[in-house]
Design an enzyme around this catalytic site. Sequence first.
Site, mmCIF file in Angstrom:
data_model
loop_
_atom_site.group_PDB
_atom_site.id
_atom_site.type_symbol
_atom_site.label_atom_id
_atom_site.label_comp_id
_atom_site.label_asym_id
_atom_site.label_seq_id
_atom_site.Cartn_x
_atom_site.Cartn_y
_atom_site.Cartn_z
ATOM 1 N N TYR A 85 39.304 51.275 25.480
ATOM 2 C CA TYR A 85 38.208 50.703 26.266
ATOM 3 C C TYR A 85 39.008 49.775 27.276
ATOM 4 O O TYR A 85 39.794 48.830 26.880
ATOM 5 C CB TYR A 85 37.402 49.853 25.415
ATOM 6 C CG TYR A 85 35.937 49.667 26.107
ATOM 7 C CD1 TYR A 85 35.350 50.653 26.754
ATOM 8 C CD2 TYR A 85 35.534 48.363 25.818
ATOM 9 C CE1 TYR A 85 33.830 50.458 27.010
ATOM 10 C CE2 TYR A 85 34.047 48.174 26.239
ATOM 11 C CZ TYR A 85 33.207 49.072 26.724
ATOM 12 O OH TYR A 85 31.995 49.179 27.232
ATOM 13 N N HIS A 103 38.982 55.019 35.566
ATOM 14 C CA HIS A 103 39.677 54.030 35.431
ATOM 15 C C HIS A 103 41.212 54.293 35.765
ATOM 16 O O HIS A 103 41.580 55.801 35.267
ATOM 17 C CB HIS A 103 39.483 53.219 33.961
ATOM 18 C CG HIS A 103 38.490 52.351 34.128
ATOM 19 N ND1 HIS A 103 38.694 50.905 34.409
ATOM 20 C CD2 HIS A 103 37.194 52.527 33.783
ATOM 21 C CE1 HIS A 103 37.681 50.415 34.490
ATOM 22 N NE2 HIS A 103 36.516 51.237 34.126
ATOM 23 N N HIS A 150 32.820 57.846 36.860
ATOM 24 C CA HIS A 150 33.520 56.666 37.061
ATOM 25 C C HIS A 150 34.947 56.807 36.446
ATOM 26 O O HIS A 150 34.832 57.044 35.186
ATOM 27 C CB HIS A 150 32.640 55.605 36.409
ATOM 28 C CG HIS A 150 33.112 54.228 36.076
ATOM 29 N ND1 HIS A 150 32.609 53.203 36.931
ATOM 30 C CD2 HIS A 150 33.801 53.755 35.292
ATOM 31 C CE1 HIS A 150 33.223 52.049 36.572
ATOM 32 N NE2 HIS A 150 33.943 52.245 35.332
ATOM 33 N N ASP A 167 32.799 45.761 37.698
ATOM 34 C CA ASP A 167 33.867 45.998 36.854
ATOM 35 C C ASP A 167 35.088 45.139 37.181
ATOM 36 O O ASP A 167 35.838 44.795 36.365
ATOM 37 C CB ASP A 167 34.405 47.465 36.989
ATOM 38 C CG ASP A 167 34.643 48.311 35.826
ATOM 39 O OD1 ASP A 167 35.635 47.683 35.144
ATOM 40 O OD2 ASP A 167 34.518 49.340 35.764
ATOM 41 N N HIS A 211 35.869 41.803 35.373
ATOM 42 C CA HIS A 211 36.906 41.797 34.532
ATOM 43 C C HIS A 211 37.981 41.047 34.758
ATOM 44 O O HIS A 211 38.616 40.415 33.790
ATOM 45 C CB HIS A 211 36.992 43.276 33.835
ATOM 46 C CG HIS A 211 35.797 43.637 33.028
ATOM 47 N ND1 HIS A 211 35.299 43.362 31.771
ATOM 48 C CD2 HIS A 211 35.120 44.798 33.329
ATOM 49 C CE1 HIS A 211 34.259 43.908 31.255
ATOM 50 N NE2 HIS A 211 34.234 44.812 32.300
HETATM 51 C C1 LIG Z 1 31.968 46.638 29.194
HETATM 52 C C2 LIG Z 1 30.991 47.641 30.163
HETATM 53 C C3 LIG Z 1 32.205 48.409 30.671
HETATM 54 O O1 LIG Z 1 33.021 47.747 31.551
HETATM 55 C C4 LIG Z 1 31.164 49.514 31.393
HETATM 56 C C5 LIG Z 1 32.158 50.437 32.333
HETATM 57 O O2 LIG Z 1 32.594 50.086 33.616
HETATM 58 C C6 LIG Z 1 33.318 51.577 31.597
HETATM 59 O O3 LIG Z 1 33.004 51.791 30.670
HETATM 60 O O4 LIG Z 1 34.120 51.833 32.312
HETATM 61 MN MN LIG Z 2 34.566 50.766 34.127
#
Ligand SMILES: CC[C@H](O)CC(=O)C(=O)O
Ligand SMILES: [Mn+2]
Length: 340
Positions: free
Chosen positions: A285, A196, A194, A14, A17
């Site tokens: 996203y 963010h 997971h 991750d 990115h």
């Molecule tokens: C592009 C895949 C994506 O980064 C997977 C991920 O970590 C997410 O959906 O948070």
């Molecule tokens: Mn992610």
Amino acid sequence: MTQKITITDSTLRDGMHTVRHQFTPSEMAEIASALDQSGVDIIEIGHGDGLAGSSYQYGFSFASDEEYLKAVCHVVKQAKVAVLLLPGIGTLKDLHAAAELGAKVARVATHVTEADISEQHIKSSKQLGLLTVGFLMMAHMEGPERIVEEAKKMESYGADVVYVTDSAGALLPDGVRARVAALREALNIPIGFHAHNNLGVAVGNTLAALAEGATYVDGSLRGMGAGAGNAQTEVMVAALHKAGYQTGCDLNQLIHAAEHIVAPKMSRPQIIDSVALILGYAGVYSSFFLHAKRAAEKFGVDPLAILVELGKRRVVGGQEDQIIDVAYELSLARKEKTVV
Ligand SMILES: CC[C@H](O)CC(=O)C(=O)O
Ligand SMILES: [Mn+2]
């Protein structure tokens, strides 16, 4: 005695990115080795968009999947090395190659309503003897019932773990709790989470997931990840220890790795800037972060307006082309206004 929590660190996937997928294999090996010595269970590596992500669409990585896997698997002694596979980007051939090169975990990721497309990848991953994780992305877009339906499919294909993946960093603790609790009730396999950090609640959300019985959680050193990044591994582990969970991680070593090995390699500070904040607020996203900034610059429009529109359109991963469409449409609308 509390249950042992399985920690996956995604600094090297991750986190890719945030450096435009430009870590070198030797940088990856150095960070992976530090993570390994810190006692992290699983180290996810590779292009930010997973196996075969290196492309015009998603940006080319510094090295190939093979070069990264060789470099990392050579130095990692205790942890399991993981790869991410988005069916449609990565293929079964890529998965076989990754397993041959030493990957021990495959995280098979689909949009939260699209678990069907993970069947052959999950089954193949199991046949290869990998720990197989179903990764349901953009989990904020569906409620607990629908997520359960999709997660059950992954369980039926043989997944060992299913994740609630807050790709947009749009969930708040109550939303995390409801989703994890529903999965715990309906599934017979461990549940992961997971986060963010676009709304500043990644570690809090992780604690909420654990409170509902999740036993797999993700982080990244210094929080390196798409958008405002992930739960910051060293902070998350400190919080988990304070809350009484066992992680098997050495906090001091994680802090050292974050401060002295990862921080000097970062190309931008991992902050919640306006674009990251609106990703979370509009439910977009997180990996659209740099794409949206680039499109905004190219078409001379506000990146926040692009994200708000993408959120309204409920655009999901794989629809990156719509970022350009929206930026272009906004630029036309602006010109029309100027003419009038
Ligand atoms: C592009 C895949 C994506 O980064 C997977 C991920 O970590 C997410 O959906 O948070
Ligand atoms: Mn992610």
